[in-house]
Design a protein around this motif. Structure first.
Motif, PDB file in Angstrom:
ATOM      1  N   VAL A 295      25.690-144.801   2.795  1.00 49.31           N
ATOM      2  CA  VAL A 295      25.221-145.391   4.050  1.00 49.31           C
ATOM      3  C   VAL A 295      23.744-145.075   4.266  1.00 49.31           C
ATOM      4  O   VAL A 295      22.981-145.922   4.735  1.00 49.31           O
ATOM      5  N   LEU A 296      23.330-143.870   3.913  1.00 53.05           N
ATOM      6  CA  LEU A 296      21.931-143.488   4.077  1.00 53.05           C
ATOM      7  C   LEU A 296      21.010-144.381   3.251  1.00 53.05           C
ATOM      8  O   LEU A 296      19.952-144.796   3.711  1.00 53.05           O
ATOM      9  N   GLN A 297      21.435-144.702   2.048  1.00 49.17           N
ATOM     10  CA  GLN A 297      20.622-145.572   1.205  1.00 49.17           C
ATOM     11  C   GLN A 297      20.487-146.963   1.812  1.00 49.17           C
ATOM     12  O   GLN A 297      19.401-147.524   1.877  1.00 49.17           O
ATOM     13  N   GLY A 298      21.606-147.525   2.310  1.00 46.49           N
ATOM     14  CA  GLY A 298      21.538-148.845   2.934  1.00 46.49           C
ATOM     15  C   GLY A 298      20.773-148.829   4.238  1.00 46.49           C
ATOM     16  O   GLY A 298      20.040-149.772   4.556  1.00 46.49           O
ATOM     17  N   ALA A 299      20.924-147.754   5.026  1.00 48.43           N
ATOM     18  CA  ALA A 299      20.218-147.672   6.299  1.00 48.43           C
ATOM     19  C   ALA A 299      18.716-147.564   6.083  1.00 48.43           C
ATOM     20  O   ALA A 299      17.922-148.120   6.855  1.00 48.43           O
ATOM     21  N   ALA A 300      18.297-146.844   5.041  1.00 55.20           N
ATOM     22  CA  ALA A 300      16.863-146.736   4.763  1.00 55.20           C
ATOM     23  C   ALA A 300      16.264-148.104   4.459  1.00 55.20           C
ATOM     24  O   ALA A 300      15.133-148.411   4.865  1.00 55.20           O
ATOM     25  N   THR A 374      34.823-142.618  17.522  1.00 54.31           N
ATOM     26  CA  THR A 374      33.527-143.254  17.293  1.00 54.31           C
ATOM     27  C   THR A 374      33.382-143.676  15.839  1.00 54.31           C
ATOM     28  O   THR A 374      32.972-144.809  15.534  1.00 54.31           O
ATOM     29  N   LEU A 375      33.724-142.778  14.940  1.00 60.43           N
ATOM     30  CA  LEU A 375      33.611-143.112  13.517  1.00 60.43           C
ATOM     31  C   LEU A 375      34.584-144.206  13.129  1.00 60.43           C
ATOM     32  O   LEU A 375      34.238-145.140  12.400  1.00 60.43           O
ATOM     33  N   ALA A 376      35.833-144.088  13.607  1.00 58.98           N
ATOM     34  CA  ALA A 376      36.821-145.112  13.291  1.00 58.98           C
ATOM     35  C   ALA A 376      36.376-146.481  13.801  1.00 58.98           C
ATOM     36  O   ALA A 376      36.533-147.503  13.124  1.00 58.98           O
ATOM     37  N   GLY A 377      35.794-146.501  15.002  1.00 61.37           N
ATOM     38  CA  GLY A 377      35.346-147.776  15.562  1.00 61.37           C
ATOM     39  C   GLY A 377      34.203-148.388  14.780  1.00 61.37           C
ATOM     40  O   GLY A 377      34.212-149.592  14.487  1.00 61.37           O
ATOM     41  N   VAL A 378      33.197-147.597  14.427  1.00 61.34           N
ATOM     42  CA  VAL A 378      32.028-148.175  13.749  1.00 61.34           C
ATOM     43  C   VAL A 378      32.381-148.618  12.336  1.00 61.34           C
ATOM     44  O   VAL A 378      31.796-149.575  11.809  1.00 61.34           O
ATOM     45  N   ILE A 398      26.400-147.744  11.111  1.00 60.34           N
ATOM     46  CA  ILE A 398      27.306-146.677  10.691  1.00 60.34           C
ATOM     47  C   ILE A 398      26.552-145.353  10.590  1.00 60.34           C
ATOM     48  O   ILE A 398      27.040-144.303  11.034  1.00 60.34           O
ATOM     49  N   PHE A 399      25.337-145.401  10.024  1.00 60.03           N
ATOM     50  CA  PHE A 399      24.582-144.157   9.895  1.00 60.03           C
ATOM     51  C   PHE A 399      24.205-143.595  11.263  1.00 60.03           C
ATOM     52  O   PHE A 399      24.306-142.388  11.498  1.00 60.03           O
ATOM     53  N   GLY A 403      25.209-140.058  12.712  1.00 54.50           N
ATOM     54  CA  GLY A 403      24.202-139.108  13.175  1.00 54.50           C
ATOM     55  C   GLY A 403      24.456-138.636  14.590  1.00 54.50           C
ATOM     56  O   GLY A 403      24.274-137.449  14.907  1.00 54.50           O
ATOM     57  N   VAL A 404      24.896-139.552  15.448  1.00 55.37           N
ATOM     58  CA  VAL A 404      25.221-139.175  16.828  1.00 55.37           C
ATOM     59  C   VAL A 404      26.384-138.187  16.846  1.00 55.37           C
ATOM     60  O   VAL A 404      26.369-137.197  17.597  1.00 55.37           O
ATOM     61  N   ILE A 405      27.403-138.432  16.025  1.00 54.10           N
ATOM     62  CA  ILE A 405      28.545-137.513  15.957  1.00 54.10           C
ATOM     63  C   ILE A 405      28.084-136.116  15.540  1.00 54.10           C
ATOM     64  O   ILE A 405      28.403-135.111  16.184  1.00 54.10           O
TER      65      ILE A 405
END
Length: 547
Positions: A295-300, A374-378, A398-399, A403-405
Motif C-alpha cells: 500500500v505504501l508503494q501505491g500511495a507514494a 476502520t481497517l475492515a471498512g477501508v 487505505i494507507f 496511518g490514522v489507526i
C-alpha cells in the motif's frame, strides 16, 4: 496450499502478539504488536494476501458487530443514551462532512466522494483497542459503557455513510433527497431483518430442543450462523447488512433470556465467541501490517500525482487527519457533555460534576481510537469503478486509514493512562440493593422448588427422613443467603466479607484438589478420562467462584 500457509502464518502472528504484549513491561497495546508482526510477514515472506473487499466485509464485520451488540450492557447503555446517540450519530455526521472536505482540500487528487468515504471509515471508534491500551490503568465503568455504546452505533452509522460515499464515487452523482429516502430503507429494513432472523432462529432451536433434546455443538453453530444469515439476507434485499448484524446481536440478548440454553452450552458458546473475537480482531491488525508495504508503494505514486514527490507528505496527511479528528471529537464531547448536564437540571447530577471536567473530556477524546472496523471498512473499497477503471486513490485511502489507526493507538497509549489515572466520573447509584433483591427472590423460589421435589421423591420412593435431611442441607445454604442479604447494611457488609474469605479458601482447596488429581494421573493411579472429568468439574467450580 499457499492459502492454508497464509492463514497459518496469520494465526501464528496473532498468538505470538498476545504473548509478546504480556512479556513487554511497557504498556504497548497488542494491536500495535500485531501490525508490526504483519509487516514482518509482508516483508520477509513471498506470500501475499489478495483481499477481496466483499469477502473481507462478509468474513470479519458481521460476527464482530453481532458480538458487540450481544454483549453490550443494555441497561448501562440506556442510562447514558443521550450522550451515546450524540457521539454515535451527530459526531459521525460531523466527521464525515468536516473531514471529507478537509481531506479533499489537502489532497485534490482524491475525489470528493472518495474523501467522504475515507472520512466515513475513520469515524468509528474501537473500544477493544482502548481496553488493550488501558489494561494497566482501569477505565471507569461508566466511561467504558459510553465508549462501547458509541462504538456499537457509530460502526453502523459510519459504514452506512461509507456505503453512500462509495455509491457516489461509482455513479459520479449524489442526491441528498434520494440518499435520505434510501437511508430510511437501508437502515429500517436492515434492523427488521436482523431482529426477524434472530427471533426465528432462536425460536426454532428452542422448539427442537424442547422436543428432541439439546446438543451443544448445534446450538453454538446456530449462534455463529445468525450474524452471517442476517447480513446476507439484508444485503439481498438491498438493506444494510451491517445494521442487520448489530440488530441481531442486540436481539440475541433478549431472545436468550426467554429461551435459555443449558449451562454447559452457554459456557462453551462463550468460549467459542471469545476465541472468534480475539482471532478476528488480531487477524485484521496483522493483515494491516502485511498490506502496508504494498500500500505504501501505491500511495507514494498517488502522492506524486498531487505535485509532491517526498513520501514524507504521507506522514503530514496522517498527522493532519488525526489532528482534525481529535479537534472535532474534543469540541463535540465538550458540547455533548455540557448540553446533557444542563438538560438534567439542578437535581440530576452531583454538584461537583455540574461542569464537565476538562480531563474527562480529554480522556473521552483520546479514547476515540480507530481500530479493526476502520481497517475492515477501508479495505472494502471497490477495486474498480463501473467502467472498469481503477478506483481512484484507493491505495492512498487505505494507507491514510492505516496511518490514522497506528498514530491514534500510539497517542492514546501514551496519553490515555495518564488521563485515566484517578479520573473521577459522575457518581453512580449503587446496584447492590437491586442485586440483593434478585438473590433473595431467587433463593426463596429455590427453597420452594426443593421442598416440592423432596415431598414428591418421598411419596414416590418412601424414606421421607432421608430426602428431608438431604433437602434441609441444601435449603440451609439458601436460607443463609437470604438472611445475609436481608439484614442491615452492616450485617450485609460482614456477610460479603465472609463470602470473600470463603471464596478464597474454596479456591485454595480447588487448587489442591487439581494438583492431587494431576499427580495421580501422572503416577497412573487413575486413568486419563477420569482425570479429565474431575479437572473439568473443578474448573467449572473455579469459574463460578471467580465470576
Amino acid at each position: 496450499m499457499e492459502t492454508v500457509s497464509i492463514v497459518l502464518f496469520l494465526l501464528l502472528a496473532v498468538v505470538v502478539s498476545g504473548a509478546v504484549s504480556r512479556m513487554i513491561p511497557l504498556p504497548i497495546p497488542a494491536p500495535l504488536i500485531q501490525i508490526l508482526l504483519g509487516g514482518v510477514i509482508g516483508l520477509s515472506t513471498s506470500y501475499r494476501v489478495e483481499l477481496d473487499p466483499e469477502l473481507f466485509l462478509l468474513l470479519f464485520l458481521p460476527p464482530l458487530l453481532f458480538l458487540d451488540g450481544w454483549r453490550i450492557p443494555k441497561d448501562e447503555l440506556l442510562k447514558d443514551v443521550p450522550v451515546v446517540l450524540e457521539l454515535a450519530f451527530g459526531l459521525v455526521l460531523l466527521t464525515v462532512i468536516g473531514m471529507g472536505f478537509l481531506i479533499h482540500w489537502m489532497i485534490p487528487a482524491m475525489p470528493l466522494a472518495v474523501a467522504f468515504a475515507l472520512a466515513a471509515v475513520v469515524s468509528p471508534t474501537d473500544p477493544i483497542a482502548v481496553s488493550a491500551i488501558a489494561a494497566r490503568v482501569p477505565i471507569p465503568k461508566r466511561m467504558m459503557h459510553i465508549l462501547e455504546g458509541e462504538s456499537l452505533l457509530n460502526d453502523a452509522s459510519g459504514l452506512v455513510c461509507l456505503r453512500f460515499a462509495v455509491a457516489a464515487a461509482l455513479t459520479g452523482s449524489f442526491s441528498a433527497g434520494a440518499a435520505a429516502a434510501s437511508f430510511v430503507w437501508v437502515a429500517g429494513a436492515g434492523i427488521v431483518v436482523g431482529i426477524a432472523v434472530t427471533i426465528a432462529a432462536t425460536r426454532a432451536k428452542a422448539w427442537i430442543s424442547r422436543r428432541y433434546g439439546e446438543e451443544s455443538g448445534s446450538q453454538i453453530l446456530v449462534s455463529l450462523l445468525i450474524p452471517f444469515g442476517s447480513y446476507l439476507l439484508a444485503e439481498h434485499v438491498h438493506a444494510s447488512g451491517i445494521l442487520a448484524a448489530v440488530a441481531a446481536g442486540v436481539t440475541m440478548t433478549f431472545a436468550e433470556i426467554s429461551r435459555q440454553a443449558m449451562a454447559a452450552t452457554r459456557m462453551r458458546r462463550n468460549s467459542v465467541w471469545d476465541m472468534i473475537q480475539f482471532t478476528l480482531n488480531g487477524i485484521i491488525f496483522v493483515l494491516l501490517g502485511e498490506q502496508l508495504p504494498g500500500v505504501l508503494q501505491g500511495a507514494a505514486e498517488t502522492v506524486r500525482i498531487t505535485g509532491h514527490h517526498n513520501p514524507l507528505w504521507l506522514g503530514v496527511y496522517v498527522v493532519a487527519i488525526v489532528a482534525g479528528l481529535a479537534a472535532l471529537r474534543f469540541g463535540w464531547v465538550f458540547l455533548s457533555l455540557r448540553l446533557t448536564l444542563l438538560r438534567r437540571g439542578p437535581g440530576g447530577i452531583a454538584p461537583d460534576m455540574r461542569s464537565p471536567d476538562l480531563r474527562l473530556i480529554a480522556a473521552m477524546s483520546f479514547a476515540g481510537v480507530r481500530g479493526a472496523i476502520t481497517l475492515a471498512g477501508v479495505l472494502t473499497l471497490p477495486l474498480t469503478l463501473n467502467d472498469g477503471t481503477p478506483f481512484p486513490a484507493r491505495d492512498l485511502a487505505i494507507f491514510l486509514a492505516a496511518g490514522v489507526i497506528i498514530l491514534s493507538l500510539v497517542i492514546a497509549s501514551i496519553l490515555l493512562p495518564m488521563l485515566l489515572r484517578d479520573l473521577k466520573m459522575p457518581a453512580e447509584p449503587s446496584r447492590q440493593a437491586e442485586e440483593d433483591v434478585a438473590r433473595v427472590a431467587a433463593s426463596e423460589e429455590a427453597i420452594r422448588a426443593i421442598e416440592r421435589a423432596q415431598h414428591a421423591l418421598a411419596e414416590q420412593r418412601g424414606n421421607a427422613d432421608f430426602y428431608a435431611a438431604a433437602g434441609s442441607r441444601i435449603m440451609d445454604l439458601y436460607r443463609d443467603r437470604i438472611e445475609s442479604r436481608s439484614q442491615g447494611a452492616k450485617v450485609a457488609a460482614e456477610a460479603k466479607a465472609q463470602d470473600r474469605v470463603e471464596r478464597d479458601l474454596r479456591l485454595i482447596g480447588l487448587k489442591a484438589e487439581r494438583a492431587t488429581v494431576a499427580d495421580m494421573a501422572r503416577d497412573r493411579r487413575i486413568g486419563s478420562s477420569i482425570a479429565q472429568k474431575l479437572i473439568r468439574e473443578l474448573d467449572l467450580q473455579e469459574v463460578r467462584l471467580r465470576g
